[in-house]
Structure formats: structure tokens, C-alpha cells
Design an enzyme around this catalytic site. Sequence first.
Site, PDB file in Angstrom:
ATOM      1  N   LYS A 508      68.281 -17.565 -82.084  1.00  3.78           N
ATOM      2  CA  LYS A 508      67.475 -18.059 -81.267  1.00  3.78           C
ATOM      3  C   LYS A 508      67.964 -17.400 -80.503  1.00  3.78           C
ATOM      4  O   LYS A 508      68.939 -17.697 -79.887  1.00  3.78           O
ATOM      5  CB  LYS A 508      67.176 -20.055 -80.406  1.00  3.78           C
ATOM      6  CG  LYS A 508      65.963 -19.602 -80.278  1.00  3.78           C
ATOM      7  CD  LYS A 508      66.333 -20.888 -79.481  1.00  3.78           C
ATOM      8  CE  LYS A 508      64.648 -20.726 -78.665  1.00  3.78           C
ATOM      9  NZ  LYS A 508      64.832 -21.913 -77.680  1.00  3.78           N
ATOM     10  N   GLY A 569      61.587 -26.803 -70.382  1.00  3.28           N
ATOM     11  CA  GLY A 569      61.739 -28.357 -69.498  1.00  3.28           C
ATOM     12  C   GLY A 569      60.977 -28.870 -69.064  1.00  3.28           C
ATOM     13  O   GLY A 569      61.253 -30.128 -68.287  1.00  3.28           O
TER      14      GLY A 569
END
Length: 667
Positions: A508, A569
Amino acid sequence: MTSEIVIIGGGIIGLAIAIELKLRGTNVTVFCRNFQAAATHAAAGMLAPDAENIHNGAMRSLCWRSRALYPDWTHKLEELTGLNTGYRPCGILTPFFEESRGAGEQGSRRASLSPSSSSSPSSPAYWLNKEAIHQYQPGLGAEVVGGWWYPEDAQVDNKALAHALWTAAESIGVKLKDGITVEAFLQQQGQVVGVQTNAGVIRAAHYILASGAWSNELLALPVLPRKGQMLSVRIPEFASELPLKRVLFGQDIYIVPRRDRLIIGATSEAVGFSPNNTPEGIQTLLQAAIRLYPQLKHYPIEELWWGFRPATPDELPILGTSYCQNLTLATGHYRNGILLAPVTATLIADFILEQKSDPILSDFHYSRFQSQPFTSTPMLTHSANFSNGHHPAISPQHPPLPVQDSPLIIAGKTFQSRLMTGTGKYRSIEEMQQSVAASDCQIVTVAVRRVQTKAPGHEGLAEALDWTKIWMLPNTAGCQTAEEAIRVARLGREMAKLLGQEDNNFVKLEVIPDLKYLLPDPIGTLQAAEQLVKEGFAVLPYINADPMLAKRLEEVGCATVMPLASPIGSGQGLKTTANIQIIIENAGVPVVVDAGIGSPSEAAQAMELGADVLLINSAIALSPNPAAMARAMNLATVAGRLAYLAGRMPIKHYANPSSPLTGTITS
């Protein structure tokens, strides 16, 4: 590559169908992942519908029909190839140890051998008492008190038959492609438009699924592997008694004599694709075989092997039509694959080429399982132990829905779950472990730098998960430049290798110089992606929801694109919906919605847009009950995907009553 008919599966069923179709003038290609791994090679070659004591009338009739075809069928193969198939109409003996069991079996077995309909012939059976059976077959164990003799049952040398089938198929022009793994069916509007393989996309006019125990990896069918362990012993020259000349079909054991050896089998173990012989399995077989035929305890063990039989819940095959018009099913033959090969080939060829659907096919249609609980994916079957002691009200007993989905394929690797999770921000390793289990995810991201530096919350993380069951997705979190990300990606690949995933080249890719909003650098991401693709990485880049950048990354060879829904987040939910929709519409690789999902409703919404996968970490890890939230996200992902596949009702600007007024009673 195109072919008139493509058969997925190169075992006895696939090859038998291929030969029948080819002899009727059709172009046929067979894809076989590994010819030597086919269940054909692990069998004993018994043709034993009577000795098996098959109670299902349709199955018994099907087996009888196939057994009757065997003499001409094997003769035809032998003429085509010049090879001996080892077919022998030798009859089969079924000894019993207990007098009561044997006597009690007489009536039930005789009843089971009566014809299932007036058009089906019966099959003779003869009861032999203790004296008769020991005279007929010397050397049986002293505990044998009688048994049945089935003169019409037979045997074939399974390995010789497999070789003859492959040779015959080659000789008549069937295209045989060994080492080709079919990874998914490509479906559109009720048709298969191609199959994704490890060698690219293959297209044909018609497809036949005959991949045995592996069928469940391609379609939502209740066909699962049943492991069978077997062994052979060599008949020594010093054998004092006459060697065994009859096939013995005992209680949970069979012994099949060949020219210089005895085949002993077989266990039946629901252990998935767990390989290898085990001491327990072989000991069980030997103990039962020695009790039945004691002198073989002196024979040297020649070979041990195992194989995977394709079992359905009712242990009957799945034959005939599927939910796709140009896809035919021929799988799930379990213990009777070799026996049923000739009749399966005939029925399937008649059905496809002549539109003749034999009435018996209705008894083996896949729809019989639609009222039984079954799912091909792990997502709906996991029961998590949540930290607060409560479980969500989830019932797996609902029948499967008439919505078919294809597996998720990333860089040639197939996954069933469409939810990825992370390993960061948890309050403890235990909470992370519980959440990963509850999510039923198959891919977990790991921040390479944080694991290597043992950052808080990451101590022991690499050892905390079972990497034989979960695919690691190393990520370059914390990298601010392309150069840093490339170095960390290389370290991540080595970390995956150290943890046993030798072929893991996934990464990733995160390049994030912005420390306040944590927005990815598009230029640095593209530069790093280009280099990593050249080095053989499967790159999953984390990006802003920029359709142009997503297309550029796909063009340089990235395995997915991962647009953010909102900043990492933040839990803000879907703030980039319009751009994500454009990315999904134009993408030729899976689209992973990453970052910003805060609740299950937002997860479902993202999947309803048509996203292929979700990556969710903070929303789970920062929940007061992470494991329960992980389960909720799993269910939301499934619900959103089902909703996308089902299709939304049209939006109207006026009301439309659920109960129309027409036909109502007026006062």
C-alpha cells in the site's frame, strides 16, 4: 484465445465431457490447474453402486446407468489410445464382522437394490454366510461372519484411466491447457462473457464448470473438499496364502487388488485443502485393513498419497444448468466421480449440443440447495467473541439470495472478503486480534516502519496474527517522499517473506508530506508507483479522489486505486462522492475506498456506489468496542455490495402507493 466450449477442470469428469463433445464435432479447450492433483489420481477405481449401498433412488439409477456404459466407454478409449484402462467386471465383496449387522443388512440392502422405477433394472446381490464367504475368499479375518457379493460391480485402474483420457483427448484434438488456473467468471446480464485466468482473459461461447473440489472458489456452490488418505502395499513373493483376488468393501475401509499390490483407502476428512498424509489417518486405514485381511500386515508399504474429493451437503453431484445461460455445471461427484464419468459426459453433451435435458438432471440441479444455509464466502459465517460478552443478532439460516457475485481479484490473487482492515490505533494487541477476527477480513495493512521500530501499539504485532490465513498488505505509512516510500516498500516485501508469505509483492503506497491534513502527494505517489511497478510490486496507491490521477496510476500498472473518502482518521464519511463515482466508472482495476469512513452506514453507502473494497481502520480501532464495530463494518460492506448488485429502485418526484387502488372494494 477463443474456443467454442471451455471446460474448467481437467480431472476425469472434465476430460470425459471434453472427449464426448469433441467426438460430436465441437471445438473444446480444457483448463486444468494441475492434472496430477485431480481427485482421479487419488481414487481406487471402484465402480461400486451396489457395494456403496446408495439409498437415493435417482443417484442409484444414475450410477447403474453409468456402470452399464463402462465396457463400451473404456473399449472406445483403448481403441483411441492403444492404452489399457484396467477395466475389470470383477464384482465386489462386502464382508461384515457382526452377525446381527450382517443379517440386518440383508433386508435393507436387498430393498435398496430394487429398481427406483419400472424403467430401471434391478441389480442382483447374494448373501454369503460365514462358511461360504471364507471359502469364496480365503484369508479374510476370523471375525468376518458373512457378507454380500455384488457380481455386477467392477473396477478400473484410476491412474491408467486418467492417462488414457488425457491421451485420448490430445489425440482427437481437444486443446489441453495444464497449469492454467481459472480465477473468476466474468459475468454480464446473466451470461458468462469470459474467464479470468493466470494467463489472461479467455472467452468462449459456452462454459462448463467441472473443477471438482475447487468449484466453490468460482461460484457460490456448496462443493467443499473432503480429504481422502490412501496407501498401497506390495504383495511379496513369499506370501504363503493366495493373494487377494476380490475387491473388499468393508466397514469404513476398502481393499482393491491390482497385479502386484493392494490399494487401501480411504479416509474422509473435512479439513479443507490441508495437505499430506497423517499418522492418525494411515494408522486408521491399516488397522481396519488388517482386521479385514490380516495377512497384509506382513506386506511392505509401497506408497502413501492423498486427494480432495468434491463433496456436497447431500453427497450428490450438481449437474445441468446454472444461473448463467451459457454455463453448465458438472461437479460435486464426491466418491463416485470415476463411476459417473461416462454418464455425466453423455448427459452434458446431450444437453449442450442437442438441447436434450434428461429428466434425471432435475434431481441434481443446483437449486436444491437454495433452501439450505450456505455461503461461499467467510463473511457471513464467523461468530466473534466480543469483549462485552454480547453477540449481534445474526442468523446464518436464511437461504442464499439470487444475487451472484464474482470473487475479488487483486494482482491475480483471489479474495472473498471485500473489507480490509488495519492494525494501528488499537488500545491493545488483544483488541486488534479480536477485531481482525470479527471483521472476517482477508487483507490486513501493516505499517512497515512502525513494526520495525516497535512503535507504541506495534510491539509484537507481526507475531500476533496468523499470516497463513491473512494476507499482509505492508504500507509505507510515515513516508514523505517517493524515495522513502520505495525503500520502505522493499523492506515490507522482505518482512512479508520473513513471516512466511514468500510470494507477497503487495504494497500500500502512501506518500504524505502534509502532516496536518495527511493528504497524499499526487506527484510523489505517481513517481514511486512507476518505480515499484518496474520492480515487480503489486502497488495499491492511496490517493486523493482525483479521477485523472487514478487513471494515470492504472496506466502505469498499479493493481488498484485507493481514493480517500475524507482525510485519514477524520471519520467525516463520504466527502468525495462525485469524484469516487467517476473513478469507479472509468477504472479497469479494483477501486478501494480508503480513509474517512466513520460508521457502518457510510461503509454501506460507499459499497452502494460500486466500490470493490473498503479499507477501514480508525472507525474500528477507536470505537469503545472495536470487535463489535468490526463486525458491523463487515455486515455493512456485505449489505452495500448486495444492494449495488441488486440495483436501486428509481427515484421519483411523486408518490407511488405500495398497495394500488385497483381491485379494491368500494362502498
